[in-house]
Design a protein around this motif. Structure first.
Motif, PDB file in Angstrom:
ATOM      1  N   THR A  33       1.196   4.136  -2.905  1.00 14.30           N
ATOM      2  CA  THR A  33       1.018   5.547  -2.572  1.00 14.30           C
ATOM      3  C   THR A  33       2.185   6.368  -3.099  1.00 14.30           C
ATOM      4  O   THR A  33       1.996   7.444  -3.679  1.00 14.30           O
ATOM      5  N   LEU A  34       3.411   5.875  -2.926  1.00 15.26           N
ATOM      6  CA  LEU A  34       4.584   6.583  -3.437  1.00 15.26           C
ATOM      7  C   LEU A  34       4.559   6.640  -4.964  1.00 15.26           C
ATOM      8  O   LEU A  34       4.965   7.635  -5.564  1.00 15.26           O
ATOM      9  N   GLU A  35       4.068   5.580  -5.584  1.00 12.84           N
ATOM     10  CA  GLU A  35       3.948   5.568  -7.040  1.00 12.84           C
ATOM     11  C   GLU A  35       2.929   6.617  -7.498  1.00 12.84           C
ATOM     12  O   GLU A  35       3.149   7.314  -8.492  1.00 12.84           O
ATOM     13  N   ALA A  36       1.840   6.757  -6.751  1.00 15.39           N
ATOM     14  CA  ALA A  36       0.829   7.767  -7.095  1.00 15.39           C
ATOM     15  C   ALA A  36       1.360   9.183  -6.901  1.00 15.39           C
ATOM     16  O   ALA A  36       0.970  10.107  -7.621  1.00 15.39           O
ATOM     17  N   MET A  83      -2.439  11.116   1.657  1.00 16.58           N
ATOM     18  CA  MET A  83      -1.423  10.208   1.127  1.00 16.58           C
ATOM     19  C   MET A  83      -0.109  10.370   1.891  1.00 16.58           C
ATOM     20  O   MET A  83       0.581   9.397   2.194  1.00 16.58           O
ATOM     21  N   LEU A  84       0.230  11.613   2.216  1.00 21.48           N
ATOM     22  CA  LEU A  84       1.468  11.872   2.952  1.00 21.48           C
ATOM     23  C   LEU A  84       1.378  11.347   4.375  1.00 21.48           C
ATOM     24  O   LEU A  84       2.380  10.905   4.944  1.00 21.48           O
ATOM     25  N   LEU A 110       0.824  -1.206   0.000  1.00 27.40           N
ATOM     26  CA  LEU A 110       0.000   0.000   0.000  1.00 27.40           C
ATOM     27  C   LEU A 110       0.862   1.261   0.000  1.00 27.40           C
ATOM     28  O   LEU A 110       0.578   2.235  -0.689  1.00 27.40           O
ATOM     29  N   HIS A 111       1.969   1.228   0.752  1.00 30.93           N
ATOM     30  CA  HIS A 111       2.876   2.376   0.782  1.00 30.93           C
ATOM     31  C   HIS A 111       3.585   2.539  -0.552  1.00 30.93           C
ATOM     32  O   HIS A 111       3.779   3.666  -1.020  1.00 30.93           O
TER      33      HIS A 111
END
Length: 107
Positions: free
Chosen positions: A37-40, A61-62, A33-34
Motif C-alpha cells: 500500500t505504501l509502495e502504491a 488506502m490511508l 499488505l501495508h
C-alpha cells in the motif's frame, strides 16, 4: 494535545481536494499488505511527503496504513512549512573557518 493536533482534529479531511501524506514510521517490520500500500502511494522513505487527490480509493488506502502516516490538508501542510521556515530563519547558519591563521594576523 498540542495546538497542531487540535487543529488537525477539527479540520474534516473529506472537504479538502488534495491530501498531503507523510510517512512517519519505518517500513521494516510491517505487513506485506501495508508495504504494498505504501509502495502504491509512492512512500518509500521516512519523513517523505507526497500529494494525492482526495478520492475514496486513496482514503481507503490511508485507512489501511493510518498508524504509519500523517495526513494533512493543503492548508495544514502550508502552515507547517511556514512554521518550519520561520524556525530555520531564527538561527543563523554556523560558519567555521578551517584555514590556519596567517602569520601577519598574529602580530
Amino acid at each position: 494535545m498540542n495546538a497542531f493536533k487540535a487543529y488537525k482534529a477539527c479540520v474534516p479531511i473529506a472537504w479538502s481536494p488534495n491530501l498531503y501524506i507523510t510517512l512517519v514510521r519505518g517500513i521494516p517490520g510491517t505487513r506485506r499488505l501495508h508495504r504494498r500500500t505504501l509502495e502504491a502511494l509512492r512512500l518509500r522513505k521516512c519523513n517523505r511527503t507526497v500529494m494525492r487527490w482526495n478520492t475514496p480509493t486513496v482514503r481507503g488506502m490511508l485507512q489501511q496504513v493510518k498508524r504509519l502516516v500523517v495526513i494533512e490538508t493543503e492548508e495544514m501542510y502550508k502552515a507547517r512549512k511556514q512554521k518550519e521556515e520561520a524556525h530555520r530563519a531564527l538561527c543563523p547558519p554556523l560558519v567555521i573557518s578551517h584555514k590556519p591563521p596567517s602569520v601577519t594576523d598574529a602580530f
